[in-house]
Design a protein around this motif. Structure first.
Motif, PDB file in Angstrom:
ATOM      1  N   SER A  69     -15.427 -75.501 -30.312  1.00 24.12           N
ATOM      2  CA  SER A  69     -15.151 -74.399 -31.235  1.00 24.12           C
ATOM      3  C   SER A  69     -14.982 -73.092 -30.465  1.00 24.12           C
ATOM      4  N   TRP A  70     -14.089 -72.234 -30.983  1.00 25.05           N
ATOM      5  CA  TRP A  70     -13.934 -70.892 -30.436  1.00 25.05           C
ATOM      6  C   TRP A  70     -15.070 -70.007 -30.949  1.00 25.05           C
ATOM      7  N   TYR A  71     -15.504 -69.073 -30.116  1.00 24.28           N
ATOM      8  CA  TYR A  71     -16.511 -68.091 -30.520  1.00 24.28           C
ATOM      9  C   TYR A  71     -15.884 -67.050 -31.440  1.00 24.28           C
ATOM     10  N   TRP A  72     -14.697 -66.558 -31.042  1.00 23.11           N
ATOM     11  CA  TRP A  72     -13.938 -65.618 -31.887  1.00 23.11           C
ATOM     12  C   TRP A  72     -12.453 -65.976 -31.822  1.00 23.11           C
ATOM     13  N   LYS A  99      -8.860 -65.292 -26.604  1.00 20.35           N
ATOM     14  CA  LYS A  99      -9.857 -66.123 -27.282  1.00 20.35           C
ATOM     15  C   LYS A  99     -11.012 -66.445 -26.331  1.00 20.35           C
ATOM     16  N   TYR A 100     -12.167 -66.632 -26.914  1.00 18.43           N
ATOM     17  CA  TYR A 100     -13.394 -66.847 -26.138  1.00 18.43           C
ATOM     18  C   TYR A 100     -14.093 -68.077 -26.697  1.00 18.43           C
ATOM     19  N   ILE A 101     -14.289 -69.068 -25.842  1.00 18.89           N
ATOM     20  CA  ILE A 101     -14.871 -70.324 -26.311  1.00 18.89           C
ATOM     21  C   ILE A 101     -16.373 -70.165 -26.535  1.00 18.89           C
ATOM     22  N   ALA A 102     -16.920 -70.910 -27.483  1.00 14.32           N
ATOM     23  CA  ALA A 102     -18.352 -70.830 -27.777  1.00 14.32           C
ATOM     24  C   ALA A 102     -19.154 -71.502 -26.666  1.00 14.32           C
ATOM     25  N   SER A 103     -20.295 -70.924 -26.336  1.00 18.33           N
ATOM     26  CA  SER A 103     -21.228 -71.601 -25.434  1.00 18.33           C
ATOM     27  C   SER A 103     -21.810 -72.816 -26.160  1.00 18.33           C
ATOM     28  N   ILE A 104     -22.535 -73.657 -25.450  1.00 18.81           N
ATOM     29  CA  ILE A 104     -23.177 -74.809 -26.098  1.00 18.81           C
ATOM     30  C   ILE A 104     -24.120 -74.334 -27.193  1.00 18.81           C
ATOM     31  N   MET A 105     -24.869 -73.256 -26.915  1.00 22.58           N
ATOM     32  CA  MET A 105     -25.797 -72.738 -27.925  1.00 22.58           C
ATOM     33  C   MET A 105     -25.053 -72.297 -29.178  1.00 22.58           C
ATOM     34  N   LEU A 114     -16.630 -75.300 -18.416  1.00 24.83           N
ATOM     35  CA  LEU A 114     -15.658 -74.800 -17.434  1.00 24.83           C
ATOM     36  C   LEU A 114     -14.790 -73.699 -18.035  1.00 24.83           C
ATOM     37  N   GLN A 115     -14.391 -73.888 -19.289  1.00 23.39           N
ATOM     38  CA  GLN A 115     -13.591 -72.878 -19.977  1.00 23.39           C
ATOM     39  C   GLN A 115     -14.371 -71.586 -20.134  1.00 23.39           C
ATOM     40  N   LEU A 116     -15.663 -71.706 -20.436  1.00 23.65           N
ATOM     41  CA  LEU A 116     -16.513 -70.524 -20.605  1.00 23.65           C
ATOM     42  C   LEU A 116     -16.687 -69.789 -19.273  1.00 23.65           C
TER      43      LEU A 116
END
Length: 266
Positions: free
Chosen positions: A201-204, A209-215, A258-260
């Motif tokens: 999932s994307w964070y925003w 775009k910024y990917i969501a961390s695991i948390m 890796l994306q993060l």
């Protein structure tokens, strides 16, 4: 559940009233609304489990801080995000509004003092106004209504905002809060496909775009499941399960990490 984070030392700094503080970039201690509200909600959990009055008293202290620090605008009260020691200026944030509403409802449940409920209603009024007009309401590129966090289209912030609106509607029967909640649920149903990377999932949704961390990905799963329960939305439930499948796949977790890292380096 937020209570375990208290025991894990997630809130290391406090003022003289036992309210969490947060060091800004300059090292100055400021009151950050999501920090202090989440702490209050964790203390509420502890109060329900153990019946310790100290936990309830901390929640009331934080609710009283909300009473004293909100910024009035039109018929709304805003709890702003700020970055320096000047705590009467900053940016509107829907997540702040939602979490504050949740804290204020619990303060009323403990005390029956109407001042907390009145402030919760004024906090909800901010969802009636545009973000650039002293409110927290914006739109996605497709025109869906979105409750903005720092002016951005952030999934977890919108979800937290909806939690507060749902609780206000449930607790008081407030029809306006119910309409705002349902409007926000419809927006998630329409936008979730855009938050789906195909493996995470994307964070925003803002560029870049910024990917969501695991948390945060796990938080999306839990939030969508809870909002599905509150709203009866099959779409939210399906995406909660869908995102959970992503999280169970080790290759997806590695790819997301890796994306993060790449995004943080930029």
């Amino acid at each position: 559940s937020i209570a375990p984070r208290i025991d894990q030392g997630h809130y290391p700094y406090f003022d003289k009233n036992g309210i969490p503080c947060f060091p800004n970039a300059k090292g100055l201690m400021i009151h950050h609304y999501t920090t202090l509200c989440s702490y209050a909600l964790g203390m509420w959990e502890k109060y329900l489990i153990k019946g310790e009055l100290y936990c309830a008293s901390i929640l009331i202290n934080i609710a009283d801080y909300l009473l004293s620090s909100g910024i009035s605008s039109k018929d709304a009260v805003l709890f702003l995000d700020f970055e320096d020691h000047n705590e009467d200026s900053g940016n509107p944030c829907a997540m702040n509004q939602g979490e504050a509403i949740s804290v204020l409802i619990r303060a009323h449940a403990l005390t029956k003092n109407l001042k907390y409920l009145e402030l919760a209603r004024h906090a909800a009024n901010a969802f009636n106004y545009a973000y650039d007009n002293q409110g927290v309401c914006g739109n996605t590129r497709e025109g869906y209504v979105w409750y903005l966090e720092g002016g951005k289209i952030i999934l977890n912030g919108h979800n937290y905002a909806l939690m507060g609106l749902a609780e206000l509607a449930e607790y008081t029967g407030d029809k306006k809060a119910e309409i705002l909640f349902r409007q926000g649920i419809k927006s998630i149903e329409l936008a979730l496909k855009d938050f789906d990377t195909g493996y995470w999932s994307w964070y925003w949704l803002n560029e870049p775009k910024y990917i969501a961390s695991i948390m945060y990905h796990n938080l999306h799963i839990v939030q969508l499941g809870e909002l599905a329960r509150k709203s009866g939305s099959d779409i939210l439930f399906e995406y909660s399960v869908h995102f959970e499948r992503y999280a169970r796949n080790p290759m997806n977790r590695i790819k997301a990490a890796l994306q993060l890292c790449k995004a943080k380096m930029k």
